[in-house]
Design an enzyme around this catalytic site. Structure first.
Site, PDB file in Angstrom:
ATOM      1  N   GLU A 101     -10.777   0.493  -0.158  1.00  0.00           N
ATOM      2  CA  GLU A 101      -9.952  -0.704   0.059  1.00  0.00           C
ATOM      3  C   GLU A 101      -8.645  -0.197   0.642  1.00  0.00           C
ATOM      4  O   GLU A 101      -7.891   0.496  -0.027  1.00  0.00           O
ATOM      5  CB  GLU A 101      -9.752  -1.463  -1.257  1.00  0.00           C
ATOM      6  N   CYS A 140      -1.397  -5.013  -1.908  1.00  0.00           N
ATOM      7  CA  CYS A 140      -2.255  -4.941  -0.731  1.00  0.00           C
ATOM      8  C   CYS A 140      -2.499  -6.317  -0.121  1.00  0.00           C
ATOM      9  O   CYS A 140      -2.946  -6.422   1.024  1.00  0.00           O
ATOM     10  CB  CYS A 140      -3.575  -4.273  -1.072  1.00  0.00           C
TER      11      CYS A 140
END
Length: 502
Positions: A233, A270
């Site tokens: 990720e 994020c």
């Protein structure tokens, strides 16, 4: 508040100093962990959640000393981590994640008789997990990657983040009092992490972090003599699109909420919105300046983040196609955040795609568009993202919203809310097309995250006694079995009652 245990309690694995030591311990533990009945495996996950709660005070103290995130934020993150562990315990208990399929033999099948075929998912074996800096609990030693891997029946070797090494070791020691020997080990150091990815015993890798760091490890995993899955990720711009109707109706509220989302946790999420698309005549520049200027600088997680943030911000500030709306004084201090806001046009983005880069911290780029076609032409060139958000008005924006949804490439599409906040739910998807993730088919948050650590095996004409328990006709584990493509009867999970969830 219970005291923290001493390192390496009786019966636990000794701390591993090398990748080879850690992977060897995990390899020894793999058969035992995979063979545990589902109720026992679920009980271990719930016991880990309970242990975190019992030691929350000392964990928060250690975490705050290393990350400077504050007791309130860290306490909430412990609760989130407990919720993740308990969710996976529930998933394990039902057994549906094993995806059991049974096609009984059919001698009359055409064009040829059909044998007995039974299929299920089995654990991959030892996996490596790289901790993230910005979530020292939820994406760290007992975070979602570890929880889902343990749920799958895979031992985990965690490469601790250098931003919270003491917390990582403490969490490991707490987990050692719950898990079988070798089920969870922790290693430190970047070179050790690289060695872990190439260790023959490791069968998959989970990573949360920068695109550059993740890509380097991804390439290592793929260049092995036996390439293994790498679930990274990585970076994401998380665009937010505001339609003309939404801007006219509630533009001021959207701007305030947008700045709050950009600066939440000093932009070290994020899912922080990196792009805000507004109509060219939005008339909100002064409000944007006031809102971002009201956010004070604050400490970042570490100098490594500050250095990268300020370097990227400097490149954006000096770019000829971007104009600065606000830049906090003292923005070159790597120890603190410098909330910043820049603006450009959709045409400028198309001419200068180098503007489309993640600036991990409290900075964002406002992009103005002149028409729906101007907007859509720009959205089509955006890199893949974890999230994409649309702020629109119903019902008048439904046609445009359909076109926007088709143009936005992201793992999670959001309507009239904000991306910062990844709910711990079965349906959550936290991933997306490159560069947000290395595998757009999988998620690092949500119930299906467990599938990353498993592989399908089909058994043909296997005697009942040689079949794994979930595939047997007697179904001793009471898991859902799809027979000839259907679930016969009214299957219900047998909920374990011997493990406290407090």
């Amino acid at each position: 508040m219970p005291a923290a245990p001493a390192p390496s309690p009786d019966g636990a694995s000794p701390p591993a100093s090398t990748a080879a030591d850690a992977s060897a311990q995990a390899g020894t533990a793999a058969p035992e962990l995979a063979a545990l009945p589902l109720s026992v495996r679920a009980g271990l996950l719930r016991a880990l959640a309970r242990t975190l709660g019992e030691h929350a005070g000392v964990l928060v103290d250690v975490a705050d000393g290393e990350t400077r995130l504050g007791a309130e934020r860290l306490s909430g993150e412990i609760r989130r981590t407990q919720a993740q562990l308990r969710m996976f315990a529930d998933i394990v208990e039902t057994g549906a994640f094993l995806d059991v399929m049974i096609d009984p033999p059919d001698p009359a099948a055409q064009p040829a008789p059909r044998p007995d075929i039974r299929r299920m998912l089995v654990p991959l074996g030892p996996v490596a997990v790289f901790s993230a800096s910005n979530f020292p609990f939820a994406f760290s030693v007992l975070g979602g990657d570890t929880a889902s891997a343990l749920a799958a029946g895979c031992p985990v070797v965690v490469k601790a983040h250098e931003g919270h090494p003491g917390l990582s070791d403490l969490t490991r020691d707490l987990a050692a009092g719950v898990l079988p020997t070798g089920a969870l080990t922790v290693v430190h150091g970047r070179e050790t992490g690289r060695a872990l990815v190439t260790d023959p015993a490791i069968r998959a890798v989970g990573f949360t972090g920068s695109t550059s760091g993740g890509r380097a490890l991804f390439d290592l995993a793929g260049s092995r003599p036996d390439p293994i899955p790498f679930y990274g990720e990585l970076g994401s711009l998380n665009p937010v699109v505001v339609t003309p109707g939404a801007c006219a109706e509630r533009g001021a509220d959207i701007v305030r909420e947008y700045i709050a989302s950009v600066t939440l946790g000093q932009g070290q999420f994020c899912t922080k919105p990196g792009l805000l698309f507004l109509p060219a005549d939005h008339g909100l520049e002064e409000l944007l300046r006031r809102e971002i200027a009201a956010v004070p600088p604050a400490p970042l997680l570490g100098d490594w983040i500050g250095t990268a943030y300020h370097a990227t911000l400097e490149e954006l500030v000096t770019h000829p196609a971007a104009r600065t709306l606000h830049l906090t004084p003292g923005h070159d201090d790597p120890r603190t955040s410098a909330p910043a806001l820049l603006t450009t046009t959709a045409e400028g983005v198309r001419a200068h795609p180098e503007l489309l880069r993640e600036c991990f911290g409290p900075a964002s780029l406002v992009v103005t568009y002149t028409s729906a076609d101007d907007l859509l032409d720009t959205l089509h060139i955006l890199p893949g993202g974890l999230t994409a958000t649309i702020h629109g008005q119903e019902p008048q924006d439904e046609t445009l919203a359909h076109r926007l949804s088709a143009a936005l490439s992201a793992g999670r599409l959001i309507w009239n809310s904000w991306p910062t906040g990844v709910a711990v739910t079965h349906a959550m998807h936290h991933g997306g097309p490159w560069p947000s993730a290395t595998s757009p088919l999988h998620t690092s948050v949500g119930g299906t995250a467990v599938a990353r650590w498993m592989r399908p095996v089909a058994y043909q004409n296997m005697p009942e006694a040689l079949l794994p328990e979930p595939l047997r006709s007697t179904n001793p584990w009471n898991v859902p079995q799809r027979v000839n493509g259907e679930f016969p009867g009214q299957w219900r999970p047998a909920r374990a009652t011997t493990v406290s969830e407090s």
